[in-house]
Design a protein around this motif. Structure first.
Motif, PDB file in Angstrom:
ATOM      1  N   LEU A  47      87.602  92.690 117.345  1.00 49.00           N
ATOM      2  CA  LEU A  47      88.943  91.405 117.510  1.00 49.00           C
ATOM      3  C   LEU A  47      90.148  91.201 118.026  1.00 49.00           C
ATOM      4  O   LEU A  47      90.615  90.703 118.608  1.00 49.00           O
ATOM      5  CB  LEU A  47      89.112  91.394 115.912  1.00 49.00           C
ATOM      6  N   TYR A  48      90.608  92.830 117.700  1.00 48.80           N
ATOM      7  CA  TYR A  48      91.478  93.286 119.260  1.00 48.80           C
ATOM      8  C   TYR A  48      91.643  92.776 120.550  1.00 48.80           C
ATOM      9  O   TYR A  48      92.241  92.615 120.955  1.00 48.80           O
ATOM     10  CB  TYR A  48      91.791  94.931 118.733  1.00 48.80           C
ATOM     11  N   ASN A  49      90.279  92.832 120.743  1.00 49.86           N
ATOM     12  CA  ASN A  49      90.462  92.461 122.501  1.00 49.86           C
ATOM     13  C   ASN A  49      89.768  91.589 122.648  1.00 49.86           C
ATOM     14  O   ASN A  49      90.437  90.968 123.762  1.00 49.86           O
ATOM     15  CB  ASN A  49      88.744  93.879 122.855  1.00 49.86           C
ATOM     16  N   ILE A  50      89.757  90.630 121.710  1.00 50.69           N
ATOM     17  CA  ILE A  50      89.224  89.251 122.020  1.00 50.69           C
ATOM     18  C   ILE A  50      90.887  88.725 122.220  1.00 50.69           C
ATOM     19  O   ILE A  50      91.417  88.077 123.119  1.00 50.69           O
ATOM     20  CB  ILE A  50      89.106  88.901 120.939  1.00 50.69           C
ATOM     21  N   GLY A  51      91.438  89.187 121.632  1.00 51.04           N
ATOM     22  CA  GLY A  51      93.611  89.103 121.595  1.00 51.04           C
ATOM     23  C   GLY A  51      93.882  87.612 121.421  1.00 51.04           C
ATOM     24  O   GLY A  51      93.135  87.094 120.642  1.00 51.04           O
ATOM     25  N   ASP A  52      94.080  86.928 122.723  1.00 53.96           N
ATOM     26  CA  ASP A  52      94.886  85.366 122.654  1.00 53.96           C
ATOM     27  C   ASP A  52      93.727  84.987 123.112  1.00 53.96           C
ATOM     28  O   ASP A  52      93.915  83.550 123.719  1.00 53.96           O
ATOM     29  CB  ASP A  52      95.880  85.452 123.734  1.00 53.96           C
ATOM     30  N   ASP A  53      92.833  86.135 124.169  1.00 52.14           N
ATOM     31  CA  ASP A  53      91.572  84.965 124.390  1.00 52.14           C
ATOM     32  C   ASP A  53      90.606  83.982 124.093  1.00 52.14           C
ATOM     33  O   ASP A  53      90.333  84.314 122.637  1.00 52.14           O
ATOM     34  CB  ASP A  53      90.612  85.552 125.951  1.00 52.14           C
ATOM     35  N   GLU A  54      89.587  83.375 124.148  1.00 54.48           N
ATOM     36  CA  GLU A  54      88.658  82.790 123.728  1.00 54.48           C
ATOM     37  C   GLU A  54      87.345  82.747 124.706  1.00 54.48           C
ATOM     38  O   GLU A  54      87.550  82.623 125.876  1.00 54.48           O
ATOM     39  CB  GLU A  54      88.887  80.622 123.860  1.00 54.48           C
ATOM     40  N   LEU A  55      86.468  83.051 124.042  1.00 53.47           N
ATOM     41  CA  LEU A  55      85.223  84.201 124.338  1.00 53.47           C
ATOM     42  C   LEU A  55      83.769  83.922 123.607  1.00 53.47           C
ATOM     43  O   LEU A  55      83.715  83.133 123.180  1.00 53.47           O
ATOM     44  CB  LEU A  55      85.028  85.612 124.524  1.00 53.47           C
ATOM     45  N   THR A  56      82.994  83.735 124.735  1.00 56.02           N
ATOM     46  CA  THR A  56      81.628  83.080 124.350  1.00 56.02           C
ATOM     47  C   THR A  56      81.148  85.208 123.758  1.00 56.02           C
ATOM     48  O   THR A  56      81.302  85.955 124.522  1.00 56.02           O
ATOM     49  CB  THR A  56      80.794  82.936 125.748  1.00 56.02           C
ATOM     50  N   VAL A  57      80.479  85.169 123.197  1.00 57.08           N
ATOM     51  CA  VAL A  57      79.605  86.525 122.950  1.00 57.08           C
ATOM     52  C   VAL A  57      79.051  87.395 123.911  1.00 57.08           C
ATOM     53  O   VAL A  57      79.262  88.182 124.550  1.00 57.08           O
ATOM     54  CB  VAL A  57      78.293  86.256 121.747  1.00 57.08           C
ATOM     55  N   HIS A  78      80.167  71.615 127.996  1.00 58.42           N
ATOM     56  CA  HIS A  78      79.666  71.856 129.352  1.00 58.42           C
ATOM     57  C   HIS A  78      78.310  72.660 128.625  1.00 58.42           C
ATOM     58  O   HIS A  78      77.199  71.675 129.242  1.00 58.42           O
ATOM     59  CB  HIS A  78      80.554  72.553 130.334  1.00 58.42           C
ATOM     60  N   ASP A  79      77.744  72.890 127.540  1.00 60.75           N
ATOM     61  CA  ASP A  79      76.663  74.220 127.853  1.00 60.75           C
ATOM     62  C   ASP A  79      76.800  74.314 125.923  1.00 60.75           C
ATOM     63  O   ASP A  79      77.530  75.051 125.197  1.00 60.75           O
ATOM     64  CB  ASP A  79      77.137  74.852 128.041  1.00 60.75           C
ATOM     65  N   ARG A  80      75.828  72.834 125.294  1.00 60.81           N
ATOM     66  CA  ARG A  80      75.213  72.974 123.848  1.00 60.81           C
ATOM     67  C   ARG A  80      75.285  74.343 123.025  1.00 60.81           C
ATOM     68  O   ARG A  80      75.373  74.567 122.105  1.00 60.81           O
ATOM     69  CB  ARG A  80      75.646  72.021 123.773  1.00 60.81           C
ATOM     70  N   ARG A  81      74.399  75.031 123.841  1.00 54.46           N
ATOM     71  CA  ARG A  81      73.968  76.325 123.538  1.00 54.46           C
ATOM     72  C   ARG A  81      75.276  77.583 123.488  1.00 54.46           C
ATOM     73  O   ARG A  81      75.475  78.593 123.245  1.00 54.46           O
ATOM     74  CB  ARG A  81      72.989  76.693 125.040  1.00 54.46           C
ATOM     75  N   SER A  82      76.112  77.363 124.594  1.00 53.27           N
ATOM     76  CA  SER A  82      76.816  78.089 124.763  1.00 53.27           C
ATOM     77  C   SER A  82      78.319  78.151 123.715  1.00 53.27           C
ATOM     78  O   SER A  82      79.133  77.232 123.033  1.00 53.27           O
ATOM     79  CB  SER A  82      77.923  78.749 125.405  1.00 53.27           C
ATOM     80  N   GLU A  91      83.482  77.355 118.228  1.00 55.07           N
ATOM     81  CA  GLU A  91      83.356  75.796 119.126  1.00 55.07           C
ATOM     82  C   GLU A  91      82.177  75.912 119.598  1.00 55.07           C
ATOM     83  O   GLU A  91      82.143  76.709 120.941  1.00 55.07           O
ATOM     84  CB  GLU A  91      84.671  75.565 118.918  1.00 55.07           C
ATOM     85  N   ARG A  92      81.354  75.533 120.106  1.00 57.83           N
ATOM     86  CA  ARG A  92      80.674  74.924 121.079  1.00 57.83           C
ATOM     87  C   ARG A  92      81.173  74.727 122.230  1.00 57.83           C
ATOM     88  O   ARG A  92      82.006  73.698 122.451  1.00 57.83           O
ATOM     89  CB  ARG A  92      79.606  73.875 120.360  1.00 57.83           C
ATOM     90  N   LYS A  97      79.487  87.573 110.553  1.00 59.22           N
ATOM     91  CA  LYS A  97      80.665  87.726 109.748  1.00 59.22           C
ATOM     92  C   LYS A  97      82.213  87.716 110.089  1.00 59.22           C
ATOM     93  O   LYS A  97      82.541  87.796 109.155  1.00 59.22           O
ATOM     94  CB  LYS A  97      80.223  89.829 109.699  1.00 59.22           C
ATOM     95  N   MET A  98      82.011  88.136 111.049  1.00 55.73           N
ATOM     96  CA  MET A  98      83.840  87.943 111.345  1.00 55.73           C
ATOM     97  C   MET A  98      84.514  85.988 111.194  1.00 55.73           C
ATOM     98  O   MET A  98      85.594  85.802 110.484  1.00 55.73           O
ATOM     99  CB  MET A  98      84.665  88.485 112.436  1.00 55.73           C
ATOM    100  N   VAL A  99      83.534  85.601 110.867  1.00 53.28           N
ATOM    101  CA  VAL A  99      83.694  84.189 111.261  1.00 53.28           C
ATOM    102  C   VAL A  99      82.966  83.246 109.948  1.00 53.28           C
ATOM    103  O   VAL A  99      84.163  83.137 109.224  1.00 53.28           O
ATOM    104  CB  VAL A  99      82.479  82.905 112.126  1.00 53.28           C
TER     105      VAL A  99
END
Length: 161
Positions: free
Chosen positions: A47-57, A91-95, A87-88, A77-79
């Motif tokens: 969580l800390y490392n995600i910070g303000d970013d929006e990332l895929t797994v 551009h790529d519904r699998r992501s 959110e999906r 678990k965090m979700v």
């Protein structure tokens, strides 16, 4: 020379792993102190490392924010516990992209406060910025050495500088 470096090299490998475990215990202690029981230390570091970013797994793993095989479980678990929103990708519904929720941002701020307290205490522990910079340089050299060793064509002959 080869025998002289054997034990320090092995000691470094063990120390890196032990340091990581100790830091995770520091995070666990902080979560306990704050009365937070719905997230574990590994998840709070992600969580800390995600910070303000929006990332895929996948990006979490690629950026080195998470080392392990169950990153999807930890994100789930965090979700579920309200620390991340997802959110999906259009551009790529699998992501699926994740970002910190308000609850996640609040915890990130609390972890940041812990880091600030630790930074202020470093001097009393006999650690200064020059020592940390040198230690980080050494660990980066080891990282480059190990990364270059993954090509399976043998070990690098040149310096890891």
């Amino acid at each position: 020379m080869e025998n002289a470096v054997r034990q320090p090299y092995y000691d470094s490998i063990l120390l890196i792993e032990r340091l990581h475990r100790h830091f995770l215990e520091v995070l666990k202690t902080e979560l306990d102190r704050l009365g937070i029981q719905d997230i574990n230390n590994v998840q709070s570091l992600i969580l800390y490392n995600i910070g303000d970013d929006e990332l895929t797994v996948g990006e979490l793993t690629a950026r080195g924010y998470y080392l392990g095989s169950n990153v999807s479980y930890n994100v789930k678990k965090m979700v579920e516990n309200g620390y991340l929103g997802q959110e999906r990708s259009p551009h790529d519904r699998r992501s699926v992209r994740v970002r910190l929720s308000d609850k996640g941002l609040d915890l990130r701020d609390k972890i940041s406060s812990m880091f600030e307290r630790q930074i202020k205490a470093l001097d009393k522990a006999g650690l200064n910025d020059e020592e940390l910079i040198k230690a980080n340089e050494t660990m980066r050299k080891l990282e480059r050495f190990w990364s270059s060793s993954l090509d399976y064509s043998g070990y690098p002959v040149t310096s890891a500088a």
